[in-house]
Design an enzyme around this catalytic site. Structure first.
Site, mmCIF file in Angstrom:
data_model
loop_
_atom_site.group_PDB
_atom_site.id
_atom_site.type_symbol
_atom_site.label_atom_id
_atom_site.label_comp_id
_atom_site.label_asym_id
_atom_site.label_seq_id
_atom_site.Cartn_x
_atom_site.Cartn_y
_atom_site.Cartn_z
ATOM 1 N N ARG A 196 0.839 -0.999 -0.060
ATOM 2 C CA ARG A 196 0.031 -0.050 -0.112
ATOM 3 C C ARG A 196 0.831 1.347 0.158
ATOM 4 N NH1 ARG A 196 -4.643 -1.393 -2.032
ATOM 5 N NH2 ARG A 196 -5.893 -3.013 -1.029
ATOM 6 N N ALA A 253 -10.652 -7.430 -0.562
ATOM 7 C CA ALA A 253 -11.717 -6.405 -0.873
ATOM 8 C C ALA A 253 -11.884 -5.631 -2.054
ATOM 9 C CB ALA A 253 -11.272 -5.386 0.488
ATOM 10 N N GLU A 313 -14.972 -10.304 -5.583
ATOM 11 C CA GLU A 313 -13.493 -10.199 -4.941
ATOM 12 C C GLU A 313 -13.041 -11.277 -4.392
ATOM 13 O OE1 GLU A 313 -11.837 -7.261 -5.310
ATOM 14 O OE2 GLU A 313 -13.420 -6.235 -6.294
ATOM 15 N N GLU A 348 -9.603 -12.406 -6.061
ATOM 16 C CA GLU A 348 -8.467 -12.540 -5.173
ATOM 17 C C GLU A 348 -7.744 -13.686 -4.434
ATOM 18 O OE1 GLU A 348 -8.584 -9.206 -2.159
ATOM 19 O OE2 GLU A 348 -8.958 -7.547 -3.799
ATOM 20 N N GLU A 391 -1.571 -6.366 -7.328
ATOM 21 C CA GLU A 391 -1.897 -7.772 -6.935
ATOM 22 C C GLU A 391 -1.070 -8.792 -7.715
ATOM 23 O OE1 GLU A 391 -5.779 -7.827 -8.922
ATOM 24 O OE2 GLU A 391 -6.781 -6.542 -7.603
#
Length: 207
Positions: free
Chosen positions: A69, A81, A98, A102, A149
């Site tokens: 992040r 999320a 999601e 993910e 990702e």
């Protein structure tokens, strides 16, 4: 306190404008009338809203993902999320998407764990956090990761261990912290059957 709840309210605003609008979020600047009659500037992020998933298996292990992040310069452990980036989409459908994208996972049971504003002093982002159980591997072609990702890590961590790490100050993602403590509390109070159904009303982001 009987009847305690948050209540919608809107103070008088003047000189509102949006100095920046990105692809999904922007910045809003407004003059807001204070209780004493004065005006104060408030700058905040405008956000479409988000969903997140606390997926827990039969061994009481929670699916967590680690992702870089940039604003906080950290690689954080988080829950699956994503943004509510499809206008009018049911938040449950967004959460299911999601979890598939993910974690290549699906769930047979869904409930609302908790709703919250992620940072109400500086953003209007509302987040609905779902509890997903009765898990199994998804079907179909896997989602092609991109951006941050591409380095996504995943792990299954016992809920009690997550609680310890949160209270020790080792985990900082607000959705993971909130979800961990909310599920721990729900289980301590007799189980998850009392949680709201997955299609419960969500006034912050009606659907």
């Amino acid at each position: 306190m009987t009847g305690m709840r948050d209540v919608a309210e809107e103070w008088d605003v003047r000189d509102g404008h949006t100095p920046f609008q990105g692809r999904m979020t922007g910045m809003r600047s407004e003059q807001v009338r204070m209780p004493d009659g004065s005006w104060a500037q408030r700058d905040y992020q405008i956000h479409p809203g988000s969903v997140a998933v606390l997926a827990v298996d039969q061994q009481a292990r929670v699916l967590v993902l680690r992702q870089y992040r940039h604003p906080v310069r950290h690689r954080l452990w988080e829950l699956p999320a994503g943004l509510l980036d499809v206008p009018g989409e049911n938040p449950l459908h967004a959460a299911q998407r999601e979890l598939f994208e993910e974690a290549y996972c699906k769930a047979g049971q869904w409930r609302v764990l908790v709703d919250f504003y992620t940072s109400p002093g500086g953003s209007d982002e509302a987040l609905r956090l779902f509890l997903a159980t009765d898990l199994s591997e998804a079907e179909g072609e896997r989602y092609a990761a991109h951006g941050e990702e591409l380095e996504l890590e995943s792990s299954w961590v016992p809920l009690e261990q997550l609680v310890d790490l949160v209270l020790a100050g080792e985990l900082h993602n607000p959705t993971l912290v909130t979800g961990t403590l909310a599920l721990h509390t729900a289980l301590a109070r007799g189980g998850v059957d009392a949680l709201r159904p997955a299609d419960a009303p969500w006034p912050a982001r009606p659907f």
